[in-house]
Design an enzyme around this catalytic site. Structure first.
Site, PDB file in Angstrom:
ATOM      1  N   HIS A   1       0.843  -1.196   0.000  1.00  0.00           N
ATOM      2  CA  HIS A   1       0.000   0.000   0.000  1.00  0.00           C
ATOM      3  C   HIS A   1       0.874   1.241   0.000  1.00  0.00           C
ATOM      4  CE1 HIS A   1      -3.490   2.508   0.523  1.00  0.00           C
ATOM      5  NE2 HIS A   1      -2.922   3.108   1.554  1.00  0.00           N
ATOM      6  N   SER A   2       0.562   2.188  -0.900  1.00  0.00           N
ATOM      7  CA  SER A   2       1.247   3.466  -1.012  1.00  0.00           C
ATOM      8  C   SER A   2       2.745   3.216  -1.261  1.00  0.00           C
ATOM      9  CB  SER A   2       0.989   4.302   0.244  1.00  0.00           C
ATOM     10  OG  SER A   2       1.329   5.658   0.043  1.00  0.00           O
ATOM     11  N   MET A   3       3.640   3.704  -0.424  1.00  0.00           N
ATOM     12  CA  MET A   3       5.059   3.408  -0.607  1.00  0.00           C
ATOM     13  C   MET A   3       5.301   1.911  -0.720  1.00  0.00           C
ATOM     14  SD  MET A   3       8.342   4.132   1.910  1.00  0.00           S
ATOM     15  CE  MET A   3       8.000   2.709   2.968  1.00  0.00           C
TER      16      MET A   3
ATOM     17  N   SER B   1      -1.602  -1.064  -4.191  1.00  0.00           N
ATOM     18  CA  SER B   1      -2.714  -0.318  -3.606  1.00  0.00           C
ATOM     19  C   SER B   1      -2.301   1.121  -3.269  1.00  0.00           C
ATOM     20  CB  SER B   1      -3.167  -1.030  -2.313  1.00  0.00           C
ATOM     21  OG  SER B   1      -4.060  -0.236  -1.563  1.00  0.00           O
TER      22      SER B   1
END
Length: 248
Positions: free
Chosen positions: A91-93, A119
């Site tokens: 997720h993200s990074m 994500s």
């Protein structure tokens, strides 16, 4: 602690032969963010969550401010496993870290069955012209973190807790905001499922759809209601997607 136990947490036991899922947290996040995933999917799935250095029980370890270094260390840990099917969820990074791990795994193990869930992050080659969060002062970084959600208000209002989390948060933003995708001439490492919230200020549906350029067939895009941390409110839908994939 061994490298495996430092970098990966397994919160729940799994049945023999269960498929493996490795979860990569967002900037400032920790392995415990994915504890509910492990609780929901075990014992049918063996869930591991990545613990980056510089936080929680790794607080005293040097932080890593480079995605390539982070991915390289995780790749070294994961390749100690056999070449069985593996699903990565970031997720993200964490989506970029997971993608870079997948590239390294594909290079070393061209026949390994891999799948990436990316994500809350635009495709690796997509860039934006926006202020770099890692260069903000503490007050500015706290304001932006509060606006994105995902961190409890009680934590952001507690000076002692902030002293614990801000260094890791800043280091993680340094890593992701200085990341530049570099083509290596290789085909995409694996099929990708991209997920984003329909009101995520950090990743538009169009930016998420661009992951198709980094995906083997089939590629899938899932746009769910919510902002950057849509995973919280949409947990049942995301878990359903994971179950359907891992069940295959």
């Amino acid at each position: 602690m061994t490298d495996d136990s430092r970098w990966l947490r397994r919160f729940q036991p799994a049945q023999p032969g269960a498929p493996r899922l490795v979860c990569f947290p967002h900037a400032g996040g920790s392995a415990s963010y994915f504890l509910p995933v492990a609780q929901a999917l075990a014992p049918q799935v063996e869930v591991f969550a990545v613990q980056y250095p510089g936080r929680q029980d790794r607080f005293t370890e040097p932080r890593v401010e480079d995605i390539a270094t982070m991915a390289g260390r995780l790749h070294a840990v994961i390749t100690r496993w056999g070449p069985g099917p593996l699903t990565l969820f970031g997720h993200s990074m964490g989506a970029i870290v997971a993608y870079e791990v997948a590239r390294r795994l594909r290079r070393d193990r061209p026949d390994q069955e891999l799948h990436l869930f990316a994500s809350g992050r635009r495709a690796p080659h997509r860039t934006r012209s926006e202020p770099a969060l890692h260069t903000l002062d503490d007050a500015g970084l706290i304001t932006m973190t509060r606006a994105l959600g995902g961190t409890a208000t009680a934590v952001l209002d507690d000076p002692d807790m902030l002293r614990m989390i801000l260094p890791a948060l800043r280091s993680d933003y340094t890593a992701i905001e200085t990341y530049h995708w570099e083509p290596d001439g290789a085909p995409p490492p694996c099929p990708v499922t991209a997920l984003t919230g329909d009101s995520d200020p950090r990743t538009t549906p169009e930016e998420a759809a661009a992951w198709e350029q980094h995906s083997q067939h089939p590629f899938d895009l899932q746009v769910l209601p919510g902002g950057h941390f849509f995973l919280t409110d949409q947990a049942p839908a995301v878990l359903s997607l994971l179950r359907a994939h891992l069940g295959r």
